[in-house]
Design an enzyme around this catalytic site. Structure first.
Site, mmCIF file in Angstrom:
data_model
loop_
_atom_site.group_PDB
_atom_site.id
_atom_site.type_symbol
_atom_site.label_atom_id
_atom_site.label_comp_id
_atom_site.label_asym_id
_atom_site.label_seq_id
_atom_site.Cartn_x
_atom_site.Cartn_y
_atom_site.Cartn_z
ATOM 1 N N ASN A 84 4.667 8.758 -11.182
ATOM 2 C CA ASN A 84 3.404 8.024 -11.132
ATOM 3 C C ASN A 84 3.547 6.580 -11.613
ATOM 4 O O ASN A 84 2.567 5.838 -11.629
ATOM 5 C CB ASN A 84 2.360 8.757 -11.992
ATOM 6 C CG ASN A 84 1.006 8.099 -11.961
ATOM 7 O OD1 ASN A 84 0.367 8.002 -10.910
ATOM 8 N ND2 ASN A 84 0.548 7.617 -13.115
ATOM 9 N N SER A 139 -0.342 5.301 -2.571
ATOM 10 C CA SER A 139 -1.547 4.470 -2.611
ATOM 11 C C SER A 139 -2.148 4.468 -1.225
ATOM 12 O O SER A 139 -1.428 4.590 -0.219
ATOM 13 C CB SER A 139 -1.217 3.035 -3.032
ATOM 14 O OG SER A 139 -2.305 2.170 -2.761
ATOM 15 N N TYR A 167 3.275 -4.158 -2.866
ATOM 16 C CA TYR A 167 2.685 -2.884 -3.281
ATOM 17 C C TYR A 167 2.577 -1.947 -2.078
ATOM 18 O O TYR A 167 2.971 -0.771 -2.158
ATOM 19 C CB TYR A 167 1.313 -3.128 -3.902
ATOM 20 C CG TYR A 167 0.720 -1.900 -4.538
ATOM 21 C CD1 TYR A 167 1.232 -1.395 -5.731
ATOM 22 C CD2 TYR A 167 -0.347 -1.225 -3.957
ATOM 23 C CE1 TYR A 167 0.702 -0.251 -6.329
ATOM 24 C CE2 TYR A 167 -0.886 -0.090 -4.545
ATOM 25 C CZ TYR A 167 -0.360 0.392 -5.728
ATOM 26 O OH TYR A 167 -0.884 1.516 -6.303
ATOM 27 N N ALA A 169 4.333 -2.076 0.688
ATOM 28 C CA ALA A 169 5.678 -1.727 1.147
ATOM 29 C C ALA A 169 6.319 -0.679 0.254
ATOM 30 O O ALA A 169 6.967 0.261 0.736
ATOM 31 C CB ALA A 169 6.549 -2.981 1.195
ATOM 32 N N SER A 170 6.134 -0.820 -1.054
ATOM 33 C CA SER A 170 6.755 0.126 -1.979
ATOM 34 C C SER A 170 6.145 1.515 -1.849
ATOM 35 O O SER A 170 6.858 2.532 -1.879
ATOM 36 C CB SER A 170 6.634 -0.377 -3.419
ATOM 37 O OG SER A 170 5.290 -0.395 -3.865
ATOM 38 N N LYS A 171 4.844 1.587 -1.675
ATOM 39 C CA LYS A 171 4.196 2.886 -1.568
ATOM 40 C C LYS A 171 4.454 3.535 -0.211
ATOM 41 O O LYS A 171 4.551 4.769 -0.101
ATOM 42 C CB LYS A 171 2.702 2.744 -1.841
ATOM 43 C CG LYS A 171 2.382 2.350 -3.282
ATOM 44 C CD LYS A 171 2.918 3.365 -4.277
ATOM 45 C CE LYS A 171 2.502 3.073 -5.695
ATOM 46 N NZ LYS A 171 2.953 4.095 -6.656
#
Length: 256
Positions: A84, A139, A167, A169-171
């Site tokens: 998380n 997300s 954000y 792209a990472s999720k």
């Protein structure tokens, strides 16, 4: 299956990023079902109620490995891993064209590399035991793009906000990793799933809250505690035949 398939009594649960807004509520939900929760978070974090804090750096694999070894010594084999943790860099809200490379690398290191590190350390031990559950927090903006129109005049604790590309792209990367690992460890009875929170209220101003809520069929933002149920479900035997899935807790935003 247990009489109560949601019962987590005695299970050793590692919750990376458990000292934040969502993590504290996840800890509460998991411990309410009997889980023993080891919270892995950065130095100086405040321990969440019910969890035992282990300070660590998930971006540094040897450091995380040492932390997880300590948890196993204290609690026994890890039954559930919840990833998380997420990062906000110093220039997190900078426009895409001006977003610094070092900030991109910092966010990706926590949001993606940190999860990979945890899975590489914990997953093989689960596979060798023939059981385990891994839950990754995504997300809403890892599966759909943010509506840029809601951000004009929107503030978070007095600061202008947006949702940066790093954000999203990472999720999105975590969703790909979730499906990959579900297939990779499926034969070993290690389940890998995701929970995707929609917009969650945590101090945004009325402009943002009103605009975001207008796009949600339930007509409001989520409250942090509303993510706990999905995590409990995926951690427990109630989801014993569920893997490679993404539970989207968004009030219906992606339904239209």
């Amino acid at each position: 299956m247990a009489a109560d398939p949601f019962d987590l009594t005695g299970r050793a649960i590692v919750l990376c990023g458990g000292a934040g807004i969502l993590g504290r509520e996840m800890t509460a939900a998991l411990t309410a079902r009997g889980g023993r929760v080891a919270v892995v978070d950065r130095a100086g974090s405040t321990p969440p109620v019910g969890g035992v804090l282990y300070e660590s750096d998930i971006t540094r694999r040897p450091v995380l490995a040492e932390t997880l070894s300590a948890i196993v010594r204290d609690m026994g084999p890890i039954d559930v891993l919840v990833n998380n943790a997420a990062a906000k860099s110093a220039n997190f809200f900078a426009p895409f064209e001006e977003f610094p490379e070092e900030d991109w690398d910092e966010v990706m290191a926590v949001n993606v590399k940190g999860v990979v590190n945890a899975c590489q350390i914990v997953g093989p031990a689960m596979a060798s035991r023939g059981k385990g559950s891994i839950v990754n927090t995504l997300s809403i903006y890892g599966i759909v793009a943010p509506d840029q129109r809601i951000y004009e005049g929107s503030l978070y604790e007095g600061r202008a906000i947006n949702t940066p590309a790093v954000y999203s792209a990472s999720k999105a990367a975590l969703w790909g990793l979730t499906k990959y690992l579900a297939s990779y460890w499926g034969a070993s009875n290690v389940r890998v799933n995701a929970v995707t929170p929609g917009g969650t209220f945590s101090g945004q101003n009325d402009t943002f809250v009103d605009r975001y809520s207008a796009r949600v069929p339930l007509g409001r933002m989520a409250q942090p505690q509303e993510m706990g149920g999905a995590v409990v479900y995926l951690a427990s035997d109630a989801s014993s035949y569920v893997t490679g899935q993404n539970i989207v807790v968004d009030g219906g935003l992606t339904a239209w």
